[in-house]
Each structure stands twice: as structure tokens, then as C-alpha cells.
Design a protein around this motif. Sequence first.
Motif, PDB file in Angstrom:
ATOM      1  N   PRO A 109       0.806  -1.226   0.000  1.00 43.70           N
ATOM      2  CA  PRO A 109       0.000   0.000   0.000  1.00 43.70           C
ATOM      3  C   PRO A 109       0.842   1.280   0.000  1.00 43.70           C
ATOM      4  CG  PRO A 109      -0.235  -1.205   2.085  1.00 43.70           C
ATOM      5  CD  PRO A 109       0.574  -2.062   1.186  1.00 43.70           C
TER       6      PRO A 109
ATOM      7  N   GLY B  13      -9.197  -2.114  -0.980  1.00 43.35           N
ATOM      8  CA  GLY B  13      -9.263  -2.282  -2.431  1.00 43.35           C
ATOM      9  C   GLY B  13      -9.916  -3.602  -2.789  1.00 43.35           C
ATOM     10  N   ARG B  17      -8.139  -4.484  -6.073  1.00 38.24           N
ATOM     11  CA  ARG B  17      -6.713  -4.654  -5.868  1.00 38.24           C
ATOM     12  C   ARG B  17      -6.243  -5.995  -6.463  1.00 38.24           C
ATOM     13  NH1 ARG B  17      -3.559  -6.966  -2.417  1.00 38.24           N
ATOM     14  NH2 ARG B  17      -1.545  -6.028  -1.988  1.00 38.24           N
ATOM     15  N   ARG B  20      -6.121  -5.520 -10.167  1.00 39.01           N
ATOM     16  CA  ARG B  20      -5.024  -4.644 -10.586  1.00 39.01           C
ATOM     17  C   ARG B  20      -3.698  -5.402 -10.515  1.00 39.01           C
ATOM     18  NH1 ARG B  20      -1.455  -1.728  -7.860  1.00 39.01           N
ATOM     19  NH2 ARG B  20      -2.470  -1.952  -5.836  1.00 39.01           N
TER      20      ARG B  20
END
Lengths: 297, 285
Positions: A109, B13, B17, B20
Motif C-alpha cells: 500500500p 481495495g 486490488r 489490478r
Amino acid sequence: MTSSAPVVRVRDLRKSYGSVDAVSGISFDIHPGETFALLGPNGAGKSTTIEILEGYRDRTSGEVSVLGVDPRRAGLGWKARLGIVLQSATESGNVTVTEQLTHFAGFYPNPRPVGEVIEAVGLQSKAKTRIGKLSGGQRRRVDVALGIVGRPELLFLDEPTTGFDPEARHQFWDLVRRLKDEGTTILLTTHYLDEAARLGDRAGVINEGRLIDIGAIDEIGGAEARVPLVRWRDETGALRQARSQEPARVVAELVAALGREPGDLEVIRPSLEDVYLGLVRGARPETENNRETEVRA
Amino acid sequence: MSASSTATSAPRGGLGRILRLGASRVGYETRVYFRSPDSVFFTFLFPFIMLGIFTAAFGAAGNIGTAPDGSGGISVGAYYLPGMLAAGMLLSGVQNLAVDIAGEKSDGTLKRLGGTPLSPLSYFMGKIGQVLVTGILQAGLLLLVARFLLDIELPSEPETWLTFAWVFLFGVITSAFLGIALSSLPRSGKSATAVVIPIVLILQFISGVYLQFYALPEWMQNVASLFPLKWMAQGMRAVFLPEGFASLEPSDSFDLPLVALNLAVWLVVGLVLSRLTFRWIRRDS
């Protein structure tokens, strides 16, 4: 700092493979911002312990908490807070250093800038080189870079400097100190005791699956093990040694007694390596006989 | 560490996520694939080489499927093209992934990935995506070679190309999952090719890739029917061979519904086995 909750908490950890105990009842804490060195001979249970903390292995019994979570039940959010430098990796390496780091940075992140990480491990000149074409020591630096690119709160370094030349090792130590300054908690295993002495705040020594000592890096082994040693050659040519808290006085008395400079004189402060070897050998009494005979001063 | 552990607390996410990172893995995997000479030669170029050899070796013997008076029929290259497309699907999926993942298991790649917040789902997406990208490139190039180098006439009806699309996609994805499942069989990366290649090679011989399927003994045809390659090859023959060749099939037809059914069963088998057997690292006792 040590008053806050530990980053790693291990209580009575056991791991057995069939009837063989790899780890038999280990307990320790690692506090926030601390660098903890886990030392021990090959096969002592270090790697098993670390891999349980990293979530790679299940344990047989005992309590483990890493960043407040049981690794057995931890998810991806937990992994995002860890950095893991494994003992050895031999990937085929058909990507460049920059490509690999950019790809891995994308998993986290809040990653560090890739250029910064490459610089931190001293691989600027190899940034566009495929990993497979790097030397062993350079590949190891890529491993370290991959371990820190995610800006981990807790970093596992399993024998990180194996294959480094002395200069690379010093650069690596500087890097670890910078990570410490940023507040990273580090669990280090290494066979280079000078490395543990320079980087570690505290150390634990594992032997045959048990923690045989734990404490501040400059106190481990007890005060007794750190008594300085005076060594010289006597009239008969035999090597003699004496342990004393006042080595200067021992030397002065020697000079007075001999009336001349003692041969091959040395005053040695036991290094972490000496203390460690004393601990590990002490745990195996049969090797006691092999030690040099000592005279107490 | 199994694929099932992904459910717990993924970072913000979630699905977005995973997708992605999956896309990022596809790019990465594809790049690595084309940089590995072994995988490019043995899984990407192999069908081209075999098509070239068959055309060169048997081309002079005349057409296949000619009328009694020697007229009609199709060239050797045209006859072998569907088989080579099917072989490409199998190699790009099964052989490529089984050898690749077994290697990643033993060289520490999977262990490293397992220590990062990469979801196994993104990892799978990367592998399947890589197989799709390279499989499509391979099939596209094979068709170009067939058309412009070997002068083979390709179908012109859109419906036929629609059949091609589903047989191809279905087959490649099934093949990719079977590759992931098969990767847990070799005990080490070194033994992977020795374990995987014989399986793939035998399947190619009995499923109508190298040998004309109608010429095989019935028992061999029956054995081949238990495995997916036979159905991929049959689907491809339905697309590229003239109608008349349907009479050479064991059931006098290309049986596309049966092709779809068999591929679907194998897709489910591949999915389930992949899910059950995949681990970032070998599980300890």
C-alpha cells in the motif's frame, strides 16, 4: 519504548516433526524499534522459529503473536506490514533489478520509491541489469531490497549478508542502522557474530531447540563470560592465559615477576563470538575437555 | 498458505486490488516467458517446427482425403494445421505452466511471493493471462504462417471463426488450469520436464495431433477420448477441415456439443485440482 505491546511475542513455542523436536519450548519478546538477533548453530531451530513467525510453517503448540496477529490466521493486510528476506533464493532472474522492485513495490500500500531502495542497497550501476546476471552478493542485495521496498514495520533478515564482501557488509550495516532510525523492528539471524554485535540490541541464543540465553547484546552470557583474558608465553614456551577484571594489573605483575617483556602478550576482551561459543559449547559438556586449560587470576 | 487463506483481511481495495495486481502479473509473467529461451522454444515455437516438418516430409505424397480419381482433398499442411493449433493450446497451458510453476516452487519464487501481500488469485490471473496472451499470439502466428507461407486456405464464414474462438478460449483456459494442477506432481523443478513432457507427448500422439486420428485403432481413440487434447483437436478440425472430413471422425461428425461438454468437465477438474493442490510452499508435517 519497551512499555508498549511487543511486536513479536512467543510463548513456549514447540514444533515437532514426528518424534523429533525442532523447537522445544521457546519464549521471547521483540519490542517496537528493537533489533533482535537470534543466534545458534545450524540446525538449532532458528529457521524453523523464524518461518513460524513469518507464517510459512505451522507450530505444534505454544502462543505466537506477530504485529498483534497469530501468523496462522494472518491475511494479506498483515503480510503488507512485514518484510521478509529469506535465507536463500535462486530465481532464474529474467527481469532487471528495477523491473523486479517496481513489480514488487506494487504489492504494497505504501512502498518506498524504487530508486531510493536501489540506492540504499548500492545497486545503482546494476539497476538495468537482469538479476540472473548479477553476482551472488549482488543478488543478495536484491533480496534485501525486495524485503524493504514495502516499508515494513517488522523486517526478518535471515542470514542477510552471506556472500557479501567486507565493503558490502559495511554498507549493509549502515542501511540497517538507517532502517532502525526510521523505527523498523528487526529480527536478524546471522552466523557473523560481529554483525550481531554491531546491529543487535538484544540477542537470544538457540541450541538444540531451546533458548539457552537471552539478553542485551553486551550482557548476554553473563558478566563471567566477558572477563578479559591475558595471554602470554612463559619461560618454557608454553602459552598461558589468565582471566581478570583488572588485566592491566595482571600484566604489570607479570612484567615485575619476569623482569622483562612477556612473550606474545595479548589482552583480549571476549567478543560476542567468544561468548556465543562459550554458551553453545557449554550446552554440550562433552566438548569441555577440548578447551584450553585456564588459570584463574 | 493455501489459496483459501486469501479471504482474511485483504488490504483496502479488495477485488479491485486483486484485479489490478493480476493485470500487473500478466505483464510480468509474459515478459519473463519471452525472455526464457526454453519456454519459447518448447512451448511457443514447437508447433511451428512440427508443422514445418510434417509439411516438408509428407507434402510430396499428395493431398489427404482425395476422391478415388485423385482429385480434391487438402494439402498435408492444411490437414495438420488444426492438430498443431490444438498442440499449441496444450503446450502453452499444460506443459508451460506445469514446468514453470514446479520450477518456481523449487527455486524459491513462490515462497517469496507467499511472504508478500500478493493474493494467490492475482498470481493465478497472471499465469492464466500469460497463457492466454502467448496462446493467442501463437495461434495468430500459426494462422499467418499457414495462410501466407504454406498457402493454406482458411475459413471465411464468421460462424466458423466464432466456433474457433470458443474452442480456443475454452481449450486454452482448461489447459492452463490443468497445467497449474499438474505442477504439483514433479518433486523438484529439475524433474519437472521429465515428468511433464512424456505425458504431453503421449497425449499428442494418441489425440490426433501427429497421427491422423481416424487411422488410430479404436481402443486408442477411446483412451484419447478420456483426455482433453482429443477434444481440442476435434474442435479445431471442425473449424479448419472441409465438411466432408466429418465422415472420418469415429461418430461421423465433429460433435461440437460433445467437444464443449468434455472441455467443460476438464475445466472443472482443472479448477478443483488447482485449488486443492496449489500451495505457496510445500506443506510441512
